[in-house]
Enzyme design. Structure first.
Site, PDB file in Angstrom:
ATOM      1  N   SER A   6       0.842  -1.196   0.000  1.00 52.50           N
ATOM      2  CA  SER A   6       0.000   0.000   0.000  1.00 52.50           C
ATOM      3  C   SER A   6       0.877   1.246   0.000  1.00 52.50           C
ATOM      4  O   SER A   6       1.659   1.470   0.934  1.00 52.50           O
ATOM      5  CB  SER A   6      -0.898   0.004   1.234  1.00 52.50           C
ATOM      6  OG  SER A   6      -1.399   1.303   1.424  1.00 52.50           O
ATOM      7  N   HIS A  31      -1.142  -1.209  -4.401  1.00 51.24           N
ATOM      8  CA  HIS A  31      -2.405  -0.905  -3.736  1.00 51.24           C
ATOM      9  C   HIS A  31      -2.503   0.588  -3.439  1.00 51.24           C
ATOM     10  O   HIS A  31      -1.618   1.162  -2.803  1.00 51.24           O
ATOM     11  CB  HIS A  31      -2.484  -1.718  -2.435  1.00 51.24           C
ATOM     12  CG  HIS A  31      -3.795  -1.620  -1.721  1.00 51.24           C
ATOM     13  ND1 HIS A  31      -4.893  -2.387  -2.047  1.00 51.24           N
ATOM     14  CD2 HIS A  31      -4.177  -0.860  -0.670  1.00 51.24           C
ATOM     15  CE1 HIS A  31      -5.897  -2.103  -1.231  1.00 51.24           C
ATOM     16  NE2 HIS A  31      -5.489  -1.167  -0.372  1.00 51.24           N
ATOM     17  N   ASP A  33      -4.851   3.555  -1.774  1.00 55.32           N
ATOM     18  CA  ASP A  33      -5.956   3.824  -0.846  1.00 55.32           C
ATOM     19  C   ASP A  33      -6.523   5.213  -1.090  1.00 55.32           C
ATOM     20  O   ASP A  33      -5.847   6.212  -0.853  1.00 55.32           O
ATOM     21  CB  ASP A  33      -5.451   3.719   0.597  1.00 55.32           C
ATOM     22  CG  ASP A  33      -5.152   2.275   0.973  1.00 55.32           C
ATOM     23  OD1 ASP A  33      -6.074   1.442   0.856  1.00 55.32           O
ATOM     24  OD2 ASP A  33      -4.001   1.983   1.360  1.00 55.32           O
ATOM     25  N   MET A  35      -9.199   7.858   0.073  1.00 57.99           N
ATOM     26  CA  MET A  35     -10.065   8.200   1.216  1.00 57.99           C
ATOM     27  C   MET A  35     -10.591   9.614   1.030  1.00 57.99           C
ATOM     28  O   MET A  35      -9.837  10.512   0.639  1.00 57.99           O
ATOM     29  CB  MET A  35      -9.261   8.116   2.507  1.00 57.99           C
ATOM     30  CG  MET A  35      -8.557   6.779   2.713  1.00 57.99           C
ATOM     31  SD  MET A  35      -7.735   6.730   4.298  1.00 57.99           S
ATOM     32  CE  MET A  35      -6.803   5.200   4.134  1.00 57.99           C
ATOM     33  N   HIS A  64      -8.399   0.944  -3.994  1.00 57.23           N
ATOM     34  CA  HIS A  64      -9.311   0.664  -2.877  1.00 57.23           C
ATOM     35  C   HIS A  64     -10.023   1.964  -2.509  1.00 57.23           C
ATOM     36  O   HIS A  64      -9.419   2.861  -1.939  1.00 57.23           O
ATOM     37  CB  HIS A  64      -8.462   0.111  -1.706  1.00 57.23           C
ATOM     38  CG  HIS A  64      -9.213  -0.089  -0.434  1.00 57.23           C
ATOM     39  ND1 HIS A  64      -8.586  -0.338   0.775  1.00 57.23           N
ATOM     40  CD2 HIS A  64     -10.540  -0.095  -0.156  1.00 57.23           C
ATOM     41  CE1 HIS A  64      -9.492  -0.476   1.723  1.00 57.23           C
ATOM     42  NE2 HIS A  64     -10.677  -0.322   1.197  1.00 57.23           N
ATOM     43  N   MET A  66     -12.375   4.212  -0.355  1.00 63.61           N
ATOM     44  CA  MET A  66     -12.999   4.364   0.973  1.00 63.61           C
ATOM     45  C   MET A  66     -13.695   5.717   0.949  1.00 63.61           C
ATOM     46  O   MET A  66     -13.195   6.713   1.486  1.00 63.61           O
ATOM     47  CB  MET A  66     -11.921   4.306   2.068  1.00 63.61           C
ATOM     48  CG  MET A  66     -11.414   2.885   2.297  1.00 63.61           C
ATOM     49  SD  MET A  66      -9.805   2.865   3.098  1.00 63.61           S
ATOM     50  CE  MET A  66      -8.749   2.962   1.654  1.00 63.61           C
ATOM     51  N   MET A 135     -11.242  -6.410   5.169  1.00 67.33           N
ATOM     52  CA  MET A 135     -10.444  -5.508   5.998  1.00 67.33           C
ATOM     53  C   MET A 135     -10.100  -6.221   7.307  1.00 67.33           C
ATOM     54  O   MET A 135     -10.958  -6.800   7.962  1.00 67.33           O
ATOM     55  CB  MET A 135     -11.223  -4.224   6.323  1.00 67.33           C
ATOM     56  CG  MET A 135     -11.468  -3.293   5.154  1.00 67.33           C
ATOM     57  SD  MET A 135      -9.992  -2.851   4.224  1.00 67.33           S
ATOM     58  CE  MET A 135      -9.005  -2.006   5.455  1.00 67.33           C
ATOM     59  N   GLY A 140      -8.891   3.505   7.174  1.00 68.09           N
ATOM     60  CA  GLY A 140      -8.596   4.921   7.431  1.00 68.09           C
ATOM     61  C   GLY A 140      -7.115   5.210   7.609  1.00 68.09           C
ATOM     62  O   GLY A 140      -6.653   6.271   7.231  1.00 68.09           O
ATOM     63  N   ASP A 173      -6.501  -6.889   3.948  1.00 63.18           N
ATOM     64  CA  ASP A 173      -5.850  -5.565   4.028  1.00 63.18           C
ATOM     65  C   ASP A 173      -5.861  -5.062   5.467  1.00 63.18           C
ATOM     66  O   ASP A 173      -6.927  -4.865   6.051  1.00 63.18           O
ATOM     67  CB  ASP A 173      -6.640  -4.605   3.117  1.00 63.18           C
ATOM     68  CG  ASP A 173      -6.057  -3.202   3.065  1.00 63.18           C
ATOM     69  OD1 ASP A 173      -5.009  -2.952   3.691  1.00 63.18           O
ATOM     70  OD2 ASP A 173      -6.680  -2.354   2.379  1.00 63.18           O
TER      71      ASP A 173
HETATM   72  C1  DX5 Z   1      -6.273   1.099   5.629  1.00 62.83           C
HETATM   73  C2  DX5 Z   1      -5.801   0.860   4.222  1.00 62.83           C
HETATM   74  C3  DX5 Z   1      -4.665  -0.061   4.117  1.00 62.83           C
HETATM   75  C4  DX5 Z   1      -3.427   0.375   4.840  1.00 62.83           C
HETATM   76  C5  DX5 Z   1      -2.664  -0.845   5.221  1.00 62.83           C
HETATM   77  O1  DX5 Z   1      -7.460   1.817   5.600  1.00 62.83           O
HETATM   78  O2  DX5 Z   1      -6.850   0.317   3.451  1.00 62.83           O
HETATM   79  O3  DX5 Z   1      -4.383  -0.411   2.779  1.00 62.83           O
HETATM   80  O4  DX5 Z   1      -2.622   1.235   4.099  1.00 62.83           O
HETATM   81  O5  DX5 Z   1      -1.561  -0.464   5.990  1.00 62.83           O
HETATM   82  P1  DX5 Z   1      -0.886  -1.473   7.018  1.00 62.83           P
HETATM   83  O6  DX5 Z   1      -0.383  -2.653   6.242  1.00 62.83           O
HETATM   84  O7  DX5 Z   1       0.193  -0.657   7.632  1.00 62.83           O
HETATM   85  O8  DX5 Z   1      -1.945  -1.892   8.025  1.00 62.83           O
HETATM   86 ZN    ZN Z   2      -6.395  -0.496   1.433  1.00 63.52          ZN
END
Ligand code: DX5
Ligand code: ZN
Length: 213
Positions: A6, A31, A33, A35, A64, A66, A135, A140, A173
């Site tokens: 990520s 990956h 993220d 948000m 991904h 969110m 998840m 977040g 994840d």
């Molecule tokens: C959290 C994200 C993840 C996050 C994972 O909301 O969706 O992809 O970046 O990070 P780690 O591996 O550090 O938990």
């Molecule tokens: Zn993610």
């Protein structure tokens, strides 16, 4: 096991360097993220930055979402041609319609389940999906601890997909590391997302290799 680091845990002042580093260190997907500050209490990156990531990544993108308005964000990111776009089932009134839309744009559709959402929530959608993302933290932030109940949940989902859609992949994840990778493998998980574990490791190649079991 496939590995999707990520970029949330990358150094954003050196984003190109970090994206190139994970790609040459043997990751399978990048990956991303997204948000929006509404669905989750954090705000990350939009298409301007993600297109810069796409330009230097030599591996496909795994986007991904969110966010609250999934359809708007699908339209925003589809031109970047990611391999997958995943959206949260908790935030979508018309998931079948959105799955069809993502597929019609030439992108593989995936659905994300928060830690409390049972796999049965997508029983009637599983046939139409290329991937389900479970998840193992509350979405977040990176660097949170792994929620163990994802293990029996992934096992249940593995049984469901064998029955309903054996081609559908299972991704996990949040809080993934060499400490839980074997548990995830044992219950049929195909892809792991790893942010802090990969980026905090001095040798990214070694970190990725330790998850590819
Ligand atoms: C959290 C994200 C993840 C996050 C994972 O909301 O969706 O992809 O970046 O990070 P780690 O591996 O550090 O938990
Ligand atoms: Zn993610």
């Amino acid at each position: 096991m496939l590995v999707a680091p990520s970029v949330l845990s990358a150094d954003f002042g050196n984003l190109q360097r970090d994206v190139e580093a994970i790609c040459s260190a043997g990751c399978d997907l990048v990956h991303v993220d997204v948000m929006d500050g509404h669905f989750v209490p954090n705000l990350t990156i939009g298409p301007v930055v993600v297109s810069a990531i796409a330009a230097c990544a030599t591996k496909p993108l795994d986007v991904h979402l969110m966010v609250e308005n999934n359809t708007f964000f699908v339209d925003l990111f589809a031109p970047l041609k990611p391999e997958y776009i995943s959206f949260h089932i908790e935030e979508e009134k018309h998931p079948h319609r959105l799955i069809q839309k993502i597929r019609s744009l030439g992108i593989k559709p995936a659905i994300v389940l928060n830690p409390h959402t049972p796999p049965e929530a997508i029983e009637y959608l599983l046939q139409d999906l290329d991937m389900v993302l479970l998840m193992s933290v509350n979405p977040g932030f990176g660097g949170q601890s792994f929620i163990e109940s994802v293990i029996p949940k992934a096992k249940k989902l593995d049984e469901m997909r064998k029955r309903l859609n054996p081609n559908c992949l299972i991704e996990v994840d949040g809080g993934v590391s060499d400490k839980n990778i074997h548990l995830l493998k044992d219950v049929g998980v195909d892809i792991v997302v790893a942010g802090s574990y990969v980026f905090n490791h001095k040798d990214k190649k070694e970190a990725i290799a330790s998850l590819k079991i």
